[in-house]
Write a protein that holds these residues in place. Structure first.
Motif, PDB file in Angstrom:
ATOM      1  N   VAL A 129       2.554  -0.944 -10.180  1.00  0.00           N
ATOM      2  CA  VAL A 129       2.268   0.253 -11.187  1.00  0.00           C
ATOM      3  C   VAL A 129       0.886  -0.066 -11.492  1.00  0.00           C
ATOM      4  O   VAL A 129       0.042   0.906 -11.797  1.00  0.00           O
ATOM      5  N   THR A 130       0.406  -1.247 -11.716  1.00  0.00           N
ATOM      6  CA  THR A 130      -1.002  -1.439 -12.016  1.00  0.00           C
ATOM      7  C   THR A 130      -2.075  -1.458 -11.476  1.00  0.00           C
ATOM      8  O   THR A 130      -2.810  -0.283 -11.788  1.00  0.00           O
ATOM      9  N   ASP A 131      -1.587  -0.982  -9.844  1.00  0.00           N
ATOM     10  CA  ASP A 131      -2.978  -0.139  -8.776  1.00  0.00           C
ATOM     11  C   ASP A 131      -2.347   0.887  -8.742  1.00  0.00           C
ATOM     12  O   ASP A 131      -3.614   1.251  -8.520  1.00  0.00           O
ATOM     13  N   LEU A 187       0.725  -1.600   0.332  1.00  0.00           N
ATOM     14  CA  LEU A 187      -0.312  -0.270   0.247  1.00  0.00           C
ATOM     15  C   LEU A 187       1.005   1.170   0.079  1.00  0.00           C
ATOM     16  O   LEU A 187       1.269   2.107  -0.682  1.00  0.00           O
ATOM     17  N   THR A 188       1.670   1.003   0.391  1.00  0.00           N
ATOM     18  CA  THR A 188       2.842   2.421   0.702  1.00  0.00           C
ATOM     19  C   THR A 188       3.250   2.800  -0.061  1.00  0.00           C
ATOM     20  O   THR A 188       3.390   3.840  -1.202  1.00  0.00           O
ATOM     21  N   GLN A 189       3.956   1.427  -1.249  1.00  0.00           N
ATOM     22  CA  GLN A 189       4.356   1.449  -2.246  1.00  0.00           C
ATOM     23  C   GLN A 189       3.356   2.357  -3.595  1.00  0.00           C
ATOM     24  O   GLN A 189       3.878   2.910  -4.806  1.00  0.00           O
ATOM     25  N   VAL A 190       2.393   1.763  -3.022  1.00  0.00           N
ATOM     26  CA  VAL A 190       1.418   2.233  -4.543  1.00  0.00           C
ATOM     27  C   VAL A 190       1.337   4.141  -4.382  1.00  0.00           C
ATOM     28  O   VAL A 190       1.356   5.133  -4.967  1.00  0.00           O
ATOM     29  N   TYR A 191       0.791   3.715  -3.002  1.00  0.00           N
ATOM     30  CA  TYR A 191       0.086   5.651  -2.648  1.00  0.00           C
ATOM     31  C   TYR A 191       1.592   6.668  -3.191  1.00  0.00           C
ATOM     32  O   TYR A 191       1.426   8.038  -3.769  1.00  0.00           O
ATOM     33  N   TRP A 192       2.861   5.951  -2.281  1.00  0.00           N
ATOM     34  CA  TRP A 192       4.155   7.127  -2.976  1.00  0.00           C
ATOM     35  C   TRP A 192       3.840   6.504  -5.243  1.00  0.00           C
ATOM     36  O   TRP A 192       4.193   8.234  -5.657  1.00  0.00           O
ATOM     37  N   THR A 193       3.481   5.695  -5.573  1.00  0.00           N
ATOM     38  CA  THR A 193       3.782   5.740  -7.571  1.00  0.00           C
ATOM     39  C   THR A 193       3.097   6.493  -7.810  1.00  0.00           C
ATOM     40  O   THR A 193       3.260   7.240  -8.230  1.00  0.00           O
TER      41      THR A 193
END
Length: 233
Positions: free
Chosen positions: A196-198, A20-26
């Motif tokens: 990336v997809t998320d 979740l952290t990586q997705v929201y940073w991306t």
């Protein structure tokens, strides 16, 4: 609300929290990339050229079909940021018109989009697992209706089509924020960590909500101007 959110996040396994952290940073960097594209248009007027219209489909294809491996994640993120920059260039003319009309409209649309997205993605995180996944079928059906309305408008111009695209579309993509957030969480629970997809799905939701809020505000502003002109006459 903040306490409840932190308590629910603490219940997630470390792998899910990390995802979740990586997705929201991306997602954050994606929004910043789109902002860079908007700025590029304001300085160069590139949005009026054919380049963004060519680059957006190209980067969509590359982001979608590029090999999904841990070794290629950085490359896919760069492709995503290029896609977001191209989308920003493509939205540039709309933003330019908004700034010329009233800069406060843009500020209101940005803040409104932020509030809507944060509230609904937060609600999906703190809610019981899978509680919003039932929306998937309904939202897909409504999205199909919007597509058919768009196709119909090319053949038979219907004034109500604009209102359907704006208001129904706004509700649909707000619902997609709930659905995509919980779907992302469930995939992370089952070992899928495609950041990336998320991030792409949430970014599309944000853009769709932002554009519709912006257009609604612009329409209301122009209606108010017309009323004031009639009163003066």
């Amino acid at each position: 609300m903040a306490l409840t959110t932190s308590q629910n996040l603490s219940k997630f396994p470390p792998s899910v929290r990390s995802h979740l952290t990586q997705v929201y940073w991306t997602l954050l960097f994606s929004v910043l990339s789109m902002s860079a594209g908007l700025s590029l248009h304001l300085y160069t007027s590139i949005g009026y050229t054919i380049f963004p219209q060519l680059l957006v489909p190209l980067f969509i294809l590359l982001t979608t079909f590029y090999p999904r491996k841990s070794e290629t994640e950085k490359t896919r993120k760069y492709l995503l940021y290029c896609l977001c920059t191209s989308i920003g260039c493509e939205l540039g003319p709309l933003i330019e018109v908004t700034l010329e009309t009233d800069p406060f409209i843009l500020l209101t649309a940005v803040s409104g989009t932020g509030v809507v997205f944060l509230c609904f993605t937060g609600a999906a995180i703190v809610a019981e697992r899978k509680s919003y996944l039932f929306l998937g079928g309904f939202l897909s059906s409504m999205l199909s209706v919007l597509v058919w309305f768009s196709l119909l408008s090319f053949l038979v111009p219907v004034k109500v089509e604009q209102y359907v695209q704006l208001y129904v579309g706004l509700l649909v993509f707000t619902g997609y924020v709930l659905y995509d957030t919980q779907l992302m969480i469930e995939k992370a629970y089952h070992g899928s960590s495609d950041v990336v997809t998320d991030a792409v799905m949430l970014f599309y939701d944000c853009v769709a909500i932002f554009v519709r809020i912006l257009v609604v505000l612009m329409k209301n502003f122009r209606k108010q101007e017309e009323k004031e002109k009639r009163r003066k006459k």
